[in-house]
Write a protein that holds these residues in place. Sequence first.
Motif, PDB file in Angstrom:
ATOM      1  N   ARG A 219       0.918  -1.276   0.077  1.00  0.00           N
ATOM      2  CA  ARG A 219      -0.046  -0.053  -0.122  1.00  0.00           C
ATOM      3  C   ARG A 219       0.848   1.137   0.080  1.00  0.00           C
ATOM      4  O   ARG A 219       1.896   1.256   0.655  1.00  0.00           O
ATOM      5  N   PRO A 220       0.317   2.311  -0.617  1.00  0.00           N
ATOM      6  CA  PRO A 220       1.045   3.681  -0.598  1.00  0.00           C
ATOM      7  C   PRO A 220       1.717   4.008   0.634  1.00  0.00           C
ATOM      8  O   PRO A 220       2.836   4.795   0.816  1.00  0.00           O
ATOM      9  N   GLU A 221       0.795   3.859   1.640  1.00  0.00           N
ATOM     10  CA  GLU A 221       1.260   4.490   2.932  1.00  0.00           C
ATOM     11  C   GLU A 221       2.765   3.819   3.612  1.00  0.00           C
ATOM     12  O   GLU A 221       3.585   4.686   4.118  1.00  0.00           O
ATOM     13  N   THR A 222       2.756   2.704   2.925  1.00  0.00           N
ATOM     14  CA  THR A 222       3.937   1.898   3.647  1.00  0.00           C
ATOM     15  C   THR A 222       5.424   2.388   2.743  1.00  0.00           C
ATOM     16  O   THR A 222       6.140   2.247   3.414  1.00  0.00           O
ATOM     17  N   GLU A 223       4.904   3.201   1.596  1.00  0.00           N
ATOM     18  CA  GLU A 223       6.106   3.919   1.073  1.00  0.00           C
ATOM     19  C   GLU A 223       6.828   4.721   1.959  1.00  0.00           C
ATOM     20  O   GLU A 223       8.223   5.095   1.572  1.00  0.00           O
ATOM     21  N   GLY A 224       6.102   5.426   2.902  1.00  0.00           N
ATOM     22  CA  GLY A 224       6.950   6.319   3.963  1.00  0.00           C
ATOM     23  C   GLY A 224       8.002   5.562   4.502  1.00  0.00           C
ATOM     24  O   GLY A 224       9.060   6.057   5.181  1.00  0.00           O
ATOM     25  N   LEU A 225       7.596   4.395   4.821  1.00  0.00           N
ATOM     26  CA  LEU A 225       9.003   3.598   5.550  1.00  0.00           C
ATOM     27  C   LEU A 225      10.063   3.295   4.719  1.00  0.00           C
ATOM     28  O   LEU A 225      11.105   3.331   5.311  1.00  0.00           O
ATOM     29  N   VAL A 226       9.797   3.280   3.402  1.00  0.00           N
ATOM     30  CA  VAL A 226      11.129   2.976   2.633  1.00  0.00           C
ATOM     31  C   VAL A 226      11.609   4.544   2.518  1.00  0.00           C
ATOM     32  O   VAL A 226      13.141   4.546   2.779  1.00  0.00           O
TER      33      VAL A 226
ATOM     34  N   HIS B 232      23.650  -2.666   7.299  1.00  0.00           N
ATOM     35  CA  HIS B 232      23.177  -4.058   7.519  1.00  0.00           C
ATOM     36  C   HIS B 232      21.646  -3.631   7.661  1.00  0.00           C
ATOM     37  O   HIS B 232      21.625  -3.216   8.735  1.00  0.00           O
ATOM     38  N   CYS B 233      20.624  -4.140   6.941  1.00  0.00           N
ATOM     39  CA  CYS B 233      19.499  -3.682   7.098  1.00  0.00           C
ATOM     40  C   CYS B 233      18.476  -5.029   7.125  1.00  0.00           C
ATOM     41  O   CYS B 233      18.753  -5.921   6.438  1.00  0.00           O
ATOM     42  N   LEU B 234      17.467  -5.051   7.838  1.00  0.00           N
ATOM     43  CA  LEU B 234      16.398  -6.020   8.288  1.00  0.00           C
ATOM     44  C   LEU B 234      15.008  -5.565   8.005  1.00  0.00           C
ATOM     45  O   LEU B 234      14.643  -4.580   8.424  1.00  0.00           O
ATOM     46  N   ASP B 235      14.273  -6.360   7.373  1.00  0.00           N
ATOM     47  CA  ASP B 235      12.926  -6.392   7.123  1.00  0.00           C
ATOM     48  C   ASP B 235      12.168  -7.463   7.685  1.00  0.00           C
ATOM     49  O   ASP B 235      12.119  -8.417   7.341  1.00  0.00           O
ATOM     50  N   LEU B 236      11.490  -6.938   8.871  1.00  0.00           N
ATOM     51  CA  LEU B 236      10.756  -8.130   9.571  1.00  0.00           C
ATOM     52  C   LEU B 236       9.418  -8.302   9.187  1.00  0.00           C
ATOM     53  O   LEU B 236       8.536  -7.299   9.063  1.00  0.00           O
ATOM     54  N   GLY B 237       8.895  -9.668   8.732  1.00  0.00           N
ATOM     55  CA  GLY B 237       7.792  -9.795   8.135  1.00  0.00           C
ATOM     56  C   GLY B 237       7.666  -9.212   6.708  1.00  0.00           C
ATOM     57  O   GLY B 237       6.626  -8.426   6.402  1.00  0.00           O
ATOM     58  N   THR B 238       8.582  -9.947   5.925  1.00  0.00           N
ATOM     59  CA  THR B 238       8.591  -9.071   4.496  1.00  0.00           C
ATOM     60  C   THR B 238       7.626  -9.255   3.580  1.00  0.00           C
ATOM     61  O   THR B 238       7.106  -8.329   2.732  1.00  0.00           O
ATOM     62  N   GLY B 239       6.654 -10.345   3.616  1.00  0.00           N
ATOM     63  CA  GLY B 239       5.519 -10.572   2.846  1.00  0.00           C
ATOM     64  C   GLY B 239       5.959 -10.610   1.452  1.00  0.00           C
ATOM     65  O   GLY B 239       6.652 -11.551   1.051  1.00  0.00           O
TER      66      GLY B 239
ATOM     67  N   ILE C 246      16.403  -1.540  11.228  1.00  0.00           N
ATOM     68  CA  ILE C 246      15.542  -2.860  11.037  1.00  0.00           C
ATOM     69  C   ILE C 246      14.086  -1.844  10.766  1.00  0.00           C
ATOM     70  O   ILE C 246      13.650  -0.874  11.217  1.00  0.00           O
ATOM     71  N   VAL C 247      13.516  -2.474   9.640  1.00  0.00           N
ATOM     72  CA  VAL C 247      12.018  -1.702   9.405  1.00  0.00           C
ATOM     73  C   VAL C 247      11.195  -2.881   9.394  1.00  0.00           C
ATOM     74  O   VAL C 247      11.286  -4.056   9.230  1.00  0.00           O
ATOM     75  N   SER C 248       9.813  -2.461   9.807  1.00  0.00           N
ATOM     76  CA  SER C 248       8.728  -3.576   9.843  1.00  0.00           C
ATOM     77  C   SER C 248       7.339  -2.828   9.743  1.00  0.00           C
ATOM     78  O   SER C 248       7.131  -1.705  10.145  1.00  0.00           O
ATOM     79  N   ASN C 249       6.640  -3.496   9.042  1.00  0.00           N
ATOM     80  CA  ASN C 249       5.157  -3.584   8.765  1.00  0.00           C
ATOM     81  C   ASN C 249       4.529  -4.597   9.342  1.00  0.00           C
ATOM     82  O   ASN C 249       3.973  -5.355   8.843  1.00  0.00           O
TER      83      ASN C 249
ATOM     84  N   ARG D 178      12.286   1.358  12.603  1.00  0.00           N
ATOM     85  CA  ARG D 178      11.185   2.111  11.984  1.00  0.00           C
ATOM     86  C   ARG D 178       9.934   0.972  12.029  1.00  0.00           C
ATOM     87  O   ARG D 178      10.319   0.074  11.217  1.00  0.00           O
ATOM     88  N   VAL D 179       8.854   1.544  12.287  1.00  0.00           N
ATOM     89  CA  VAL D 179       7.535   0.735  12.282  1.00  0.00           C
ATOM     90  C   VAL D 179       6.433   1.243  11.623  1.00  0.00           C
ATOM     91  O   VAL D 179       6.349   2.463  12.046  1.00  0.00           O
ATOM     92  N   GLU D 180       5.721   0.443  11.080  1.00  0.00           N
ATOM     93  CA  GLU D 180       4.314   1.367  10.592  1.00  0.00           C
ATOM     94  C   GLU D 180       3.417   0.779  11.652  1.00  0.00           C
ATOM     95  O   GLU D 180       3.612  -0.397  12.100  1.00  0.00           O
ATOM     96  N   HIS D 181       2.314   1.488  11.737  1.00  0.00           N
ATOM     97  CA  HIS D 181       1.408   1.181  12.770  1.00  0.00           C
ATOM     98  C   HIS D 181      -0.030   1.865  12.500  1.00  0.00           C
ATOM     99  O   HIS D 181       0.064   2.465  11.351  1.00  0.00           O
ATOM    100  N   GLY D 182      -1.111   1.468  13.128  1.00  0.00           N
ATOM    101  CA  GLY D 182      -2.239   2.095  12.995  1.00  0.00           C
ATOM    102  C   GLY D 182      -2.444   3.433  13.041  1.00  0.00           C
ATOM    103  O   GLY D 182      -1.704   4.142  14.035  1.00  0.00           O
TER     104      GLY D 182
END
Length: 275
Positions: free
Chosen positions: A86-93, A107-114, A179-182, A234-238
């Motif tokens: 979704r577009p809102e997740t682009e802000g995490l990038v 060294h970067c980690l994406d948790l729950g990459t889908g 570390i980033v995660s949605n 960095r995390v995305e949330h409601g």
Amino acid sequence: MTSVANLLLEGSLPRLEVRLLLQAVLQCSLTTLISAPERRLDDTEIARFQALRARRQRGEPMAYLLGEREFYGLSFLTTPAVLIPRPETEGLVDWGLESSAPPESLHCLDLGTGSGALALSLQYHRPHWQVSATDHSAAALDLAKKNAARLLPPAGPVLRWYQGDWFEALPEGETFDLIVSNPPYIAAADPHLDRGDLRFEPRQALTAGPNGTEDLARIIVQAPLWLKPGGRLRVEHGYDQGEFCRSCFLRAGFTQISTRTDLAGLERLTGGQWP
């Protein structure tokens, strides 16, 4: 036989959606489609179009019908095994890319990459980074690997993929600069789960306990064990979970805690730095 023009005028779906379905059925570009309205579909093509149209009329997301969705300028294969990017997740990038400027390596980690949307977008724009990604779902990881093969050059960077539950998927001793995660952040009883595209997306990738905050809390609390000194999470949330996340970051010992809003002015991303 039915023509392209007839199907575009029939009105059972918005014209844009009909165009996209026709492009998928006929395997053609939009320019080719609209330049030949007299093009007639054969019986096989009509049957396929009708099947896709019926699925769309039942509410199935276009991303699943077409099998792909654009995210951060890249086209990702998308199936019901993963959330739709979704577009809102682009802000995490955007926020992740600000962590360093080329040619600095991280060294970067994406948790729950889908589908791999976050990991691959970061790797695509920072090919000198070492990017790792985890997911509990084997089907999701398989899809993410297919997206990597499509989007990254053959001789380019190689992502590390790990299957498992959040940090438990990682080899002992790994540490990261970023570390980033949605993660899932919708409450289990939220009525929105029975509306729109959410009805068709994997429930385990959407919900996290009664308040939707269980996975967010777990990630924030455990992240310091996996961050290098000065590393960032960095995390995305409601939209209503910003205060909760800031409190979790503070209790976990993070500094430089901040929250970013989406285009609608809603709090959607929170991050902090490990001292």
